[in-house]
Design a protein around this motif. Sequence first.
Motif, PDB file in Angstrom:
ATOM      1  N   ALA A  74      -1.245   6.110   5.932  1.00 51.69           N
ATOM      2  CA  ALA A  74      -2.123   5.978   4.757  1.00 51.69           C
ATOM      3  C   ALA A  74      -1.388   6.185   3.428  1.00 51.69           C
ATOM      4  O   ALA A  74      -1.893   6.834   2.524  1.00 51.69           O
ATOM      5  CB  ALA A  74      -3.319   6.934   4.877  1.00 51.69           C
ATOM      6  N   PRO A  76      -0.022   3.292   1.550  1.00 53.38           N
ATOM      7  CA  PRO A  76       0.355   1.894   1.304  1.00 53.38           C
ATOM      8  C   PRO A  76       0.261   1.486  -0.171  1.00 53.38           C
ATOM      9  O   PRO A  76       0.543   0.355  -0.512  1.00 53.38           O
ATOM     10  CB  PRO A  76      -0.724   1.140   2.084  1.00 53.38           C
ATOM     11  CG  PRO A  76      -1.949   1.992   1.874  1.00 53.38           C
ATOM     12  CD  PRO A  76      -1.473   3.423   1.783  1.00 53.38           C
ATOM     13  N   LYS A 286     -10.462  -3.809   9.446  1.00 46.69           N
ATOM     14  CA  LYS A 286      -9.033  -4.002   9.200  1.00 46.69           C
ATOM     15  C   LYS A 286      -8.508  -2.778   8.470  1.00 46.69           C
ATOM     16  O   LYS A 286      -9.279  -1.974   7.941  1.00 46.69           O
ATOM     17  CB  LYS A 286      -8.825  -5.237   8.311  1.00 46.69           C
ATOM     18  CG  LYS A 286      -8.870  -6.576   9.036  1.00 46.69           C
ATOM     19  CD  LYS A 286      -7.501  -7.218   8.957  1.00 46.69           C
ATOM     20  CE  LYS A 286      -7.365  -8.583   9.557  1.00 46.69           C
ATOM     21  NZ  LYS A 286      -7.735  -8.917  10.832  1.00 46.69           N
ATOM     22  N   GLY A 287      -7.189  -2.673   8.403  1.00 46.83           N
ATOM     23  CA  GLY A 287      -6.593  -1.544   7.695  1.00 46.83           C
ATOM     24  C   GLY A 287      -5.526  -1.983   6.728  1.00 46.83           C
ATOM     25  O   GLY A 287      -5.412  -3.164   6.408  1.00 46.83           O
ATOM     26  N   CYS A 288      -4.769  -1.011   6.266  1.00 49.32           N
ATOM     27  CA  CYS A 288      -3.636  -1.275   5.383  1.00 49.32           C
ATOM     28  C   CYS A 288      -2.356  -0.940   6.155  1.00 49.32           C
ATOM     29  O   CYS A 288      -2.413  -0.408   7.265  1.00 49.32           O
ATOM     30  CB  CYS A 288      -3.698  -0.386   4.146  1.00 49.32           C
ATOM     31  SG  CYS A 288      -5.188  -0.615   3.159  1.00 49.32           S
ATOM     32  N   CYS A 291      -1.677   2.463   8.488  1.00 45.76           N
ATOM     33  CA  CYS A 291      -2.828   3.369   8.396  1.00 45.76           C
ATOM     34  C   CYS A 291      -3.649   3.320   9.676  1.00 45.76           C
ATOM     35  O   CYS A 291      -4.129   2.250  10.071  1.00 45.76           O
ATOM     36  CB  CYS A 291      -3.713   3.014   7.204  1.00 45.76           C
ATOM     37  SG  CYS A 291      -5.126   4.138   7.145  1.00 45.76           S
ATOM     38  N   ILE A 293      -6.558   4.628  10.101  1.00 48.82           N
ATOM     39  CA  ILE A 293      -8.004   4.807   9.859  1.00 48.82           C
ATOM     40  C   ILE A 293      -8.758   3.470   9.914  1.00 48.82           C
ATOM     41  O   ILE A 293      -9.840   3.386  10.456  1.00 48.82           O
ATOM     42  CB  ILE A 293      -8.240   5.550   8.525  1.00 48.82           C
ATOM     43  CG1 ILE A 293      -7.611   6.949   8.618  1.00 48.82           C
ATOM     44  CG2 ILE A 293      -9.736   5.656   8.212  1.00 48.82           C
ATOM     45  CD1 ILE A 293      -7.606   7.734   7.337  1.00 48.82           C
ATOM     46  N   ARG A 294      -8.178   2.432   9.343  1.00 44.18           N
ATOM     47  CA  ARG A 294      -8.782   1.088   9.350  1.00 44.18           C
ATOM     48  C   ARG A 294     -10.218   1.109   8.810  1.00 44.18           C
ATOM     49  O   ARG A 294     -11.177   0.790   9.511  1.00 44.18           O
ATOM     50  CB  ARG A 294      -8.781   0.507  10.770  1.00 44.18           C
ATOM     51  CG  ARG A 294      -7.399   0.202  11.309  1.00 44.18           C
ATOM     52  CD  ARG A 294      -7.468  -0.269  12.748  1.00 44.18           C
ATOM     53  NE  ARG A 294      -8.081  -1.604  12.864  1.00 44.18           N
ATOM     54  CZ  ARG A 294      -7.421  -2.742  12.736  1.00 44.18           C
ATOM     55  NH1 ARG A 294      -6.134  -2.726  12.471  1.00 44.18           N
ATOM     56  NH2 ARG A 294      -8.040  -3.891  12.868  1.00 44.18           N
ATOM     57  N   CYS A 295     -10.367   1.452   7.552  1.00 41.60           N
ATOM     58  CA  CYS A 295     -11.722   1.574   6.989  1.00 41.60           C
ATOM     59  C   CYS A 295     -12.250   0.255   6.417  1.00 41.60           C
ATOM     60  O   CYS A 295     -13.395   0.172   6.008  1.00 41.60           O
ATOM     61  CB  CYS A 295     -11.745   2.648   5.902  1.00 41.60           C
ATOM     62  SG  CYS A 295     -10.990   2.135   4.354  1.00 41.60           S
ATOM     63  N   LYS A 296     -11.403  -0.785   6.352  1.00 42.86           N
ATOM     64  CA  LYS A 296     -11.823  -2.008   5.661  1.00 42.86           C
ATOM     65  C   LYS A 296     -12.776  -2.848   6.515  1.00 42.86           C
ATOM     66  O   LYS A 296     -12.582  -2.992   7.721  1.00 42.86           O
ATOM     67  CB  LYS A 296     -10.598  -2.865   5.311  1.00 42.86           C
ATOM     68  CG  LYS A 296      -9.530  -2.150   4.511  1.00 42.86           C
ATOM     69  CD  LYS A 296     -10.046  -1.648   3.226  1.00 42.86           C
ATOM     70  CE  LYS A 296      -9.481  -2.321   2.048  1.00 42.86           C
ATOM     71  NZ  LYS A 296      -9.976  -1.669   0.812  1.00 42.86           N
ATOM     72  N   CYS A 512      -3.195   6.985  -0.154  1.00 47.57           N
ATOM     73  CA  CYS A 512      -4.600   6.583  -0.179  1.00 47.57           C
ATOM     74  C   CYS A 512      -5.489   7.822  -0.214  1.00 47.57           C
ATOM     75  O   CYS A 512      -5.326   8.743   0.592  1.00 47.57           O
ATOM     76  CB  CYS A 512      -4.924   5.741   1.047  1.00 47.57           C
ATOM     77  SG  CYS A 512      -6.675   5.307   1.091  1.00 47.57           S
ATOM     78  N   PHE A 514      -8.306   8.106   0.849  1.00 52.30           N
ATOM     79  CA  PHE A 514      -9.093   8.215   2.082  1.00 52.30           C
ATOM     80  C   PHE A 514      -8.247   8.669   3.280  1.00 52.30           C
ATOM     81  O   PHE A 514      -8.719   8.657   4.408  1.00 52.30           O
ATOM     82  CB  PHE A 514      -9.739   6.867   2.430  1.00 52.30           C
ATOM     83  CG  PHE A 514     -10.695   6.362   1.385  1.00 52.30           C
ATOM     84  CD1 PHE A 514     -11.367   7.237   0.550  1.00 52.30           C
ATOM     85  CD2 PHE A 514     -10.928   5.005   1.237  1.00 52.30           C
ATOM     86  CE1 PHE A 514     -12.251   6.777  -0.413  1.00 52.30           C
ATOM     87  CE2 PHE A 514     -11.811   4.530   0.275  1.00 52.30           C
ATOM     88  CZ  PHE A 514     -12.469   5.419  -0.553  1.00 52.30           C
TER      89      PHE A 514
HETATM   90  S1  SF4 Z   1      -7.994   4.652   4.704  1.00 53.34           S
HETATM   91 FE1  SF4 Z   1      -8.689   2.561   4.423  1.00 53.34          FE
HETATM   92  S2  SF4 Z   1      -8.096   2.017   2.296  1.00 53.34           S
HETATM   93 FE2  SF4 Z   1      -6.936   3.866   2.902  1.00 53.34          FE
HETATM   94  S3  SF4 Z   1      -4.996   3.104   3.659  1.00 53.34           S
HETATM   95 FE3  SF4 Z   1      -6.356   3.330   5.417  1.00 53.34          FE
HETATM   96  S4  SF4 Z   1      -7.334   1.332   5.716  1.00 53.34           S
HETATM   97 FE4  SF4 Z   1      -6.406   1.352   3.650  1.00 53.34          FE
END
Ligand code: SF4
Length: 633
Positions: A74, A76, A286-288, A291, A293-296, A512, A514
Amino acid sequence: MSYGYTGNILHVDLSAKKHWIENPPENFYRTYWGGRALALYYMLKKMKPHIDPLSPDNLLIFAPSVITGTPAPAIPRYTVCAKSPLTGAEGEAEAGGWWGPELKKAGFDALIIRGASSTPVYLWINDGKIEIKDATHLWGKDTGETQKIIREELADDKVRIAQIGPAGENLVRFANIVNELKHFNGRNGLGAVMGSKKLKAIAVRGTKPINLYNKEKINQVTKNITKRVMDNSLSRDLRNLGTPGVVRGFYEAGCLPSYNWTTGYFQEGENLTAETLNKTILKSTKGCYACPIRCKRVVEVDEEGLKVDPSYGGPEYETIVSLGSLCGISDLRFIAKANELCNKYTMDTISTGMTIAFAMQCYQEGLLTKEDTEGIDLTFGNKEALLILIEKIAHREGLGDLLSQGSYLVAQKIGKDAEKFIHQVKRQEIPMHDPRVKTGVGLQYALSDYGADHMKAPHDPFFKDQDSPGIKEMSGLGILEPISPADLGKKKVALFKLLDIYWTVFDILGVCDFGYVPRSVGTMEELLEIVRSVTGWRTTWFELMKAGERSINMARIFNYREGFTSKDDTLPEVFYHNFKGGPLDGQGAIDKEDFQKALRLHYELMGWNPDTGIPNPAKLLELGLDWLVEEVS
Ligand code: SF4
């Protein structure tokens, strides 16, 4: 040997069509780290005050950080900075995705663009090699088409592309910059700055590994954080619901911004919740870069006459509300379509929704008539009108040309009391969080150098009781006592100061919000360990907090040079009045005098003049900013 950073800063002059590479010493990196701090160094050193933001004199700076592009989770993000055409102040916006890490792997710690090309161009940065390429054939194309053509042209589908769509080309004052079609440097109109330079895109490919001081340690911390993602309720909710997860709480409490902030009560709120989104239009998540977490969200609508292309991702919380309840719209399919259009054309969804909701209220109040709107019925809730207006704004046609200036300038133009219906700070439209239920957010809105913003500090509820993540996890910063979200006393102001600096550290490190406490799973100790293991510097949170504070003071000086002082640290009038309708009816007004006192105390805590809000020379000296003392003398 340098660890974490490459030692190369790339400068490009688009007027002269030349580039050069600067190699700053280690101390420079340890003082400015990356993101907004690094960018502000160049903005203060190389940019004259009072330039036109849309002139070749503006610098457009892309800055990841000394720890971007590593395997750590996280991290990016990169910052884009310039003087903002929307606010006239320091402009900045952070984005996730892949572009920042790719720039680092291509061999650069930052990219600084000056001048302007006379014809459309794009930059091609390929493992240290730079080319300025013709983009005449791309001008006018949307972001999906542009990405496809550039990748075909360069015969590489792994090229990462930051770019603008037609709104940026047409200098819409709230145009943004996107990478990978769905990660945005959203606010402040930085896409218009890119458009003014006739720079359509920056394509990057990097394959060079970044030197890491202690790779094993980084891998260990990464493994530990990744293992906990689904056990931690905050990161688990982010994975399962994304940022729309907060809609339900706000709608049920009666503080969901609706009908241009005339009420917090939105009867059809259930239609906008993450649970509804998951059941109806969600296609995948999807994520970044790096990361877990993949919150997208990725959404799709496949209906005749209303197709939403999943390549453009899906709406975040801010978008669902600004293009939804704020305009009286409760149909997620139309909100998803509006989001897709904004993403294709590169327009900030918060400012877009706020400007359209303002126009709808002007229409309701008779300040705009059908003659002004070219026959479009701008009644709240008209979802077809929302889509039409987005098209018109991006292409600056008819009423869209007026609205492309942002709500502040539109209100000036309309006159006749229209100012009563705009909600902005430093000319930037406010985000979708109501400071009447979390006063720290009000301080953020007022004090943000880049106009009203909701990502300047963690929000108040994370510190509300002994079990809150901020209280349990942030004692290392001296945060021990819970404070009520509605409190605006001295302790809240002192807490806000720490939190503001803490999240500014995230901005200069590309972290990030998040990914780490109090909003998520990574701890302060783990983040510090990552910084140490990447760079080899035996740093501390003390040093990082000083770096964050340094960048806040640099931004303050940049704005002071542009004429901004304490008079610009304001809160929209609506928050000094009680909620109307719903569960909070007749409650919540912030006391104006208390708010002024809080601002004054904040200036004092920061070492700024309590009347003007300008940093004192002693504070600048303390932060190693002696080169800026003359600016305030
Ligand atoms: S928490 Fe969400 S916005 Fe933050 S880096 Fe991970 S996928 Fe991207």
